[in-house]
Design an enzyme around this catalytic site. Structure first.
Site, PDB file in Angstrom:
ATOM      1  N   VAL A  44       0.872  -1.171   0.000  1.00  0.00           N
ATOM      2  CA  VAL A  44       0.000   0.000   0.000  1.00  0.00           C
ATOM      3  C   VAL A  44       0.905   1.215   0.000  1.00  0.00           C
ATOM      4  O   VAL A  44       1.921   1.238   0.711  1.00  0.00           O
ATOM      5  CB  VAL A  44      -0.899   0.026   1.252  1.00  0.00           C
ATOM      6  CG1 VAL A  44      -1.710   1.312   1.301  1.00  0.00           C
ATOM      7  CG2 VAL A  44      -1.803  -1.181   1.307  1.00  0.00           C
ATOM      8  N   CYS A  45       0.556   2.199  -0.783  1.00  0.00           N
ATOM      9  CA  CYS A  45       1.258   3.470  -0.798  1.00  0.00           C
ATOM     10  C   CYS A  45       2.733   3.239  -1.135  1.00  0.00           C
ATOM     11  O   CYS A  45       3.047   2.463  -2.039  1.00  0.00           O
ATOM     12  CB  CYS A  45       1.044   4.171   0.544  1.00  0.00           C
ATOM     13  SG  CYS A  45       1.405   5.934   0.563  1.00  0.00           S
ATOM     14  N   THR A  46       3.630   3.867  -0.420  1.00  0.00           N
ATOM     15  CA  THR A  46       5.048   3.780  -0.753  1.00  0.00           C
ATOM     16  C   THR A  46       5.703   2.486  -0.293  1.00  0.00           C
ATOM     17  O   THR A  46       6.904   2.315  -0.481  1.00  0.00           O
ATOM     18  CB  THR A  46       5.816   4.984  -0.179  1.00  0.00           C
ATOM     19  OG1 THR A  46       5.552   5.065   1.225  1.00  0.00           O
ATOM     20  CG2 THR A  46       5.395   6.270  -0.878  1.00  0.00           C
ATOM     21  N   THR A  64       1.895   3.426  -6.760  1.00  0.00           N
ATOM     22  CA  THR A  64       2.207   3.894  -5.410  1.00  0.00           C
ATOM     23  C   THR A  64       1.508   5.235  -5.222  1.00  0.00           C
ATOM     24  O   THR A  64       0.750   5.674  -6.093  1.00  0.00           O
ATOM     25  CB  THR A  64       3.734   4.010  -5.197  1.00  0.00           C
ATOM     26  OG1 THR A  64       4.003   4.240  -3.813  1.00  0.00           O
ATOM     27  CG2 THR A  64       4.354   5.114  -6.028  1.00  0.00           C
ATOM     28  N   ALA A  95      -2.269   2.302  -4.570  1.00  0.00           N
ATOM     29  CA  ALA A  95      -1.833   3.701  -4.563  1.00  0.00           C
ATOM     30  C   ALA A  95      -1.759   4.242  -3.130  1.00  0.00           C
ATOM     31  O   ALA A  95      -1.233   3.574  -2.251  1.00  0.00           O
ATOM     32  CB  ALA A  95      -2.770   4.519  -5.434  1.00  0.00           C
TER      33      ALA A  95
END
Length: 140
Positions: A44-46, A64, A95
């Protein structure tokens, strides 16, 4: 010392500001490499940056947080900018932080079926418009 992951079927790597420091942490990157290439792994995310640094995104598409897309480019074949979830088979990236709900429901559908995902989505009061498809990008 990191915990042994051998008993787990799926690893989800979270993101956040701490990922930038962990990109240079050889022990963390080796730990993620140790997950191997047989079991599914998601981010998730970075967290995708960590998956990329560990080599899990090589030759794959990924996403991301929109503010870190440029940092993801060296680690994957293609950076996807128009999907909240990118499913490349064993590797699934999501993202920004709110896409964690989409990722979770996508993984439930992938492993337990659409009805299980719909049931969980409704229980969470996640808007039905988000329930299948998860606005994901799947491999062709």
């Amino acid at each position: 010392m990191y915990d042994d992951l051998s008993a787990f079927d799926l690893l989800v790597v979270p993101g956040g500001l701490g990922t930038r420091v962990l990109l240079d942490d050889a022990r963390c990157i080796d730990y993620l490499r140790g997950w191997g290439d047989a079991r599914p792994i998601a981010s998730v995310c970075t967290g995708a940056l960590l998956l990329g640094k560990a080599g899990h995104l090589e030759g794959r598409r990924a996403t991301t947080h929109h503010g870190s897309l440029h940092l993801l480019r060296p680690f994957c074949r293609e950076v996807v900018t128009d999907a909240r979830v990118v499913d490349e088979g064993r590797i699934v990236t999501a993202a920004g932080v709110s896409s964690a709900l989409d990722l979770g429901l996508h993984l439930v559908e992938k492993f337990w079926g659409v009805e299980a995902a719909r049931r969980i989505g409704m229980q969470m009061e996640y808007p039905p418009a988000h329930i299948t498809p998860w606005r994901s990008s799947r491999p062709e």
